[in-house]
Each structure stands twice: as C-alpha cells, then as structure tokens.
Design an enzyme around this catalytic site. Structure first.
Site, PDB file in Angstrom:
ATOM      1  N   ASN A   8       0.859  -1.185   0.000  1.00  0.00           N
ATOM      2  CA  ASN A   8       0.000   0.000   0.000  1.00  0.00           C
ATOM      3  C   ASN A   8       0.895   1.235   0.000  1.00  0.00           C
ATOM      4  O   ASN A   8       1.445   1.620   1.029  1.00  0.00           O
ATOM      5  CB  ASN A   8      -0.902  -0.031   1.240  1.00  0.00           C
ATOM      6  CG  ASN A   8      -1.947   1.070   1.245  1.00  0.00           C
ATOM      7  OD1 ASN A   8      -1.859   2.034   0.486  1.00  0.00           O
ATOM      8  ND2 ASN A   8      -2.934   0.932   2.117  1.00  0.00           N
ATOM      9  N   ASP A 153      -8.714   1.091  -6.083  1.00  0.00           N
ATOM     10  CA  ASP A 153      -9.660   1.726  -5.169  1.00  0.00           C
ATOM     11  C   ASP A 153     -10.947   2.121  -5.882  1.00  0.00           C
ATOM     12  O   ASP A 153     -12.025   2.118  -5.297  1.00  0.00           O
ATOM     13  CB  ASP A 153      -9.036   2.982  -4.552  1.00  0.00           C
ATOM     14  CG  ASP A 153      -8.419   2.719  -3.189  1.00  0.00           C
ATOM     15  OD1 ASP A 153      -8.912   1.830  -2.486  1.00  0.00           O
ATOM     16  OD2 ASP A 153      -7.459   3.408  -2.830  1.00  0.00           O
ATOM     17  N   ILE A 214     -11.800   8.545   7.013  1.00  0.00           N
ATOM     18  CA  ILE A 214     -11.240   9.859   7.306  1.00  0.00           C
ATOM     19  C   ILE A 214      -9.783   9.709   7.731  1.00  0.00           C
ATOM     20  O   ILE A 214      -9.483   9.192   8.808  1.00  0.00           O
ATOM     21  CB  ILE A 214     -12.025  10.580   8.433  1.00  0.00           C
ATOM     22  CG1 ILE A 214     -13.533  10.525   8.162  1.00  0.00           C
ATOM     23  CG2 ILE A 214     -11.538  12.028   8.571  1.00  0.00           C
ATOM     24  CD1 ILE A 214     -13.982  11.263   6.938  1.00  0.00           C
ATOM     25  N   GLY A 215      -8.884  10.118   6.858  1.00  0.00           N
ATOM     26  CA  GLY A 215      -7.464  10.100   7.161  1.00  0.00           C
ATOM     27  C   GLY A 215      -6.831  11.313   6.518  1.00  0.00           C
ATOM     28  O   GLY A 215      -7.483  12.348   6.353  1.00  0.00           O
TER      29      GLY A 215
END
Length: 421
Positions: A8, A153, A214-215
């Site tokens: 990733n 994604d 949420i990042g």
C-alpha cells in the site's frame, strides 16, 4: 508455501503486509508480519517491522538509504530475508493498491499494457498512482518470479448510477476523455462492508450503511444492498471532503481568482489575468491546501470544537464537521432513511473521539444511536475489528471499523483461484 505480499503505497509512506495462503481456507489468509515506512522523502526514513506470532519482537530504525518508494521496498525485502528468514521464492503474488484504475473494474496482472494504462492515469491521482508504479517497477525487477497484481480503489464504485457518475458537461467530450465520477478508498469500503455485515450478522448484499474513511485523504460512501450508490470523491480524489493537503470541494472558478494578479483578486481583465496551467492548479489544490493551508501542519486532530473561532485548528475541525454532515445528510436521503449504521474508519476516523462525538451529536436527529462516552473514548482498547460506540438507544448503529486495505487485497488475491492454478 504460498505467500502474498500486500503493498500500500502512500504519497510519502509505504505499508506492506505478508500473508500465508491456505488452499483449504482461501477466504482467511494468515497475517505473518507487517511493515511500515514513513518520511520517505524526508530522510532518515522511519522503518518499522513487526512479527505477528512474536508479539514482542519488532524492529524500529531510521534509514538514510531510503529516498524513494523503490528503495523503501528494497530495504523491506532485505529485512525480510535477514530478520524473518523468508525465502523470496515463496512469494507467489504481490498485491498492489492502485488508487485510480480508470476503466479497470477488477484486479489486473501487471503487463506492459496495464502498466502504461495506469501510468496515463497518474495525473488523476498524483498523490498515489506514481508511488504505486514505482513500487510495481521495483517488485517486477527484484521478484520477477512473482505476479504483480493491481487492485484498484476505484473498482468498488463501478456500479454508480449514471445520474450520480455523470457531470453536467458536454457528454461527447466527457465520454471521449473518461470525465466522470470514479470514487476511491474502495478497498477500505469493501473491507468495511464485509466487517460490518459480519458484526450485524447480515448478508453483505442486504446492508445499508454510510461509511466514512477519514485520514490524510478523506471520503464518504453511501452503500445500499452492499453496493456503492454515491461517494464524495469524483474524477479524482480531490473532490469531496478536505484532506491533509487537498482542498476538497470548491467553486471551480476559485483557482483562477486565487492565482489572479489583480489587487482585488477578482478581475476578468485580460491584461492582468494569468494563464493557469492544469499542473499548477493541481499542485495548489492537491498539495498546498487542506489542513496544511489552514493550520500549517498536516497532522491535525482537533480536540475541542467549542474553542474560539479564531483558532486555526478549531476552524479546520468545524470545516471538516460541516462537510461530513453535508454528505451524511445527502446519503441518508439517498438511502431513504433505511440505514443500518454510520461507520467511522481511517486514521482520523478511528482515532479522533472528538470528531466522532461531534458527528454523533449532529446525526442523532436522524435516528442514530447516541454516543456512549466510555465506549467512544476506549475504541483503541477494544478487541475486534468493529467497535459499537452507541448507547443502544437507536435503530441505526454508530460503529468504528479498524479498516485494513492490505488484508482486503490479500483476501481477494487468495480467493481468485485463476491466479493459483
């Protein structure tokens, strides 16, 4: 032994997990070890290496020789051989998270054709696709016997309704250039969907949820009967919620006034206008906006929304809360009020009790359970992938999901029998 590496690549970080596949239970690959490399472009990079079976054995070091994603991946492989005694020939597949897949709606084995197609999409996901390709190149070079497979994604949102995915622009141009809403964070949403369905003892294709990832990058997704029906990101990850360095939704004409040489900042006089190149606009909105522009730092976890409004962190918090509620209300309507749960995930979603509390207080009017303060403050102390932070006083749950994109890729890879024949 059949091993899968799940990789990733972030804009300045790299997370890698090693899994063992069992032919008798491919749906549950076993995590053997994990690694994370941060501050890649600000050496010394921070390298972490942890063994699952040996809970107290881990490696933390600062590495001057890591200067890009390729060197970070090479350093990981070196440590894999030295510290874990792993035979690299046992690594059969390498699953790469690629943010933007364009027309690809399912995983693809990297070939010359697919590599160049993904490369052409880099401008649509400048924070991620380039770094993913760098690792893919390194993996093919150092592990030529293993198949590198791209997991996208954007694929989770492949079934978006036409009226949601279509922009109100000339449709001939839009179709020729692929200008539509794609959506992102799909690997996380796929993991969230499965985990919440298991927690609620429901089939995934019967589940209706509003999910928040949420990042440093942030988005939301409305999921009906297990399918994405809307999401806050669009053609690129820039739209929707603000992020660490992304602006999120803005008036499209703002960028022209932002770069104008007019003292007033608002002028259509050609003599003082400035030609704004796409790359310049993307640089401003992708890399120089968001929390970085508002507060001077990308590490924003505001703690008190009731502080004075002049405080930059409080302003950032209120902006984020406002945008979240905007999408939450819209998605609640899109789901006709039939919502099983609102789910927080991602680095901020999983760690910020303050943000969860503020969102919970606002959506209570929609029938969501009130936030239990003890549960909300002890999320990271709880066992399990899903933590229920509600008081149990509403039909609609308030949940936190410890999402795992690497596990999602490893699982999909393990289940694809055609890759193992």
């Amino acid at each position: 032994m059949s091993l899968v590496l799940a990789v990733n690549a972030g804009s300045s970080s790299l997370k890698i997990s090693l899994f063992r596949r069992s032919a008798g239970n491919p749906a549950n690959p076993v995590l053997l070890l994990s690694s994370s490399i941060s501050s890649i472009f600000a050496p010394p990079a921070k390298f972490k290496f942890s063994f699952v079976a040996l809970q107290h054995r881990s490696l933390n070091e600062k590495v001057d020789s890591i200067h890009d994603h390729a060197s970070a991946f090479t350093h990981f492989l070196d440590r894999l051989k030295e510290e874990a005694s792993v035979d690299l020939m046992d690594i059969k597949h390498i699953a790469h998270r690629v943010v933007h897949g364009g027309d690809y709606t399912s995983p693809v084995i990297i070939s010359e054709e697919s590599y160049h197609y993904i490369k052409r999409l880099t401008d649509l996901a400048p924070l991620h696709n380039g770094s993913a390709l760098s690792v893919i190149e390194s993996a093919i070079r150092t592990l030529p016997h293993a198949k590198s497979i791209a997991f996208f994604d954007s694929a989770f949102h492949k079934g978006l309704p036409a009226h949601v995915a279509t922009y109100a622009i000339n449709q001939q141009v839009a179709q020729e250039r692929g200008l539509k809403k794609y959506g992102f964070h799909g690997l996380s949403y796929a993991f969230i969907l499965r985990a919440v369905a298991a927690h609620l003892n429901k089939a995934p294709d019967t589940l209706n949820i509003i999910a928040l990832h949420i990042g440093s990058g942030a988005s939301m997704c409305a999921i009906r009967n297990g399918q994405s029906i809307d999401t806050s990101m669009g053609l690129t990850p820039l739209s929707g919620l603000p992020g660490a360095t992304r602006a999120g939704d803005i008036d499209a004409s703002l960028i022209f006034h932002y770069t104008s040489r007019s003292p007033a900042g608002m002028s259509h006089d050609p003599s003082i206008s400035k030609d704004v190149k796409v790359t310049e606009a993307e640089d401003i909105l992708n890399f120089k906006s968001g929390w970085k522009a508002l507060t001077g730092t990308i590490r924003v976890l505001p703690s008190d929304p009731m502080c004075r409004t002049a405080d930059p962190n409080t302003l950032a918090f209120r902006i984020m809360l406002d945008r979240i509620l905007h999408f939450a209300g819209a998605y609640h309507l899109a789901l006709h009020g039939d919502v099983d749960a609102l789910v927080f995930a991602g680095g901020v979603g999983e760690r910020s009790a303050e943000l969860r509390r503020a969102v919970g207080e606002s959506v209570g009017c929609l029938g969501f359970a009130g936030i239990d303060e003890r549960k909300n403050n002890q999320v990271n102390d709880e066992e399990g992938v899903i933590v229920d932070i509600g008081r149990g006083d509403g039909k609609k749950r308030m949940l936190v999901c410890h999402t795992d994109e690497q596990l999602e890729m490893a699982r999909e890879c393990s289940l694809a029998n055609e890759l193992w024949d």
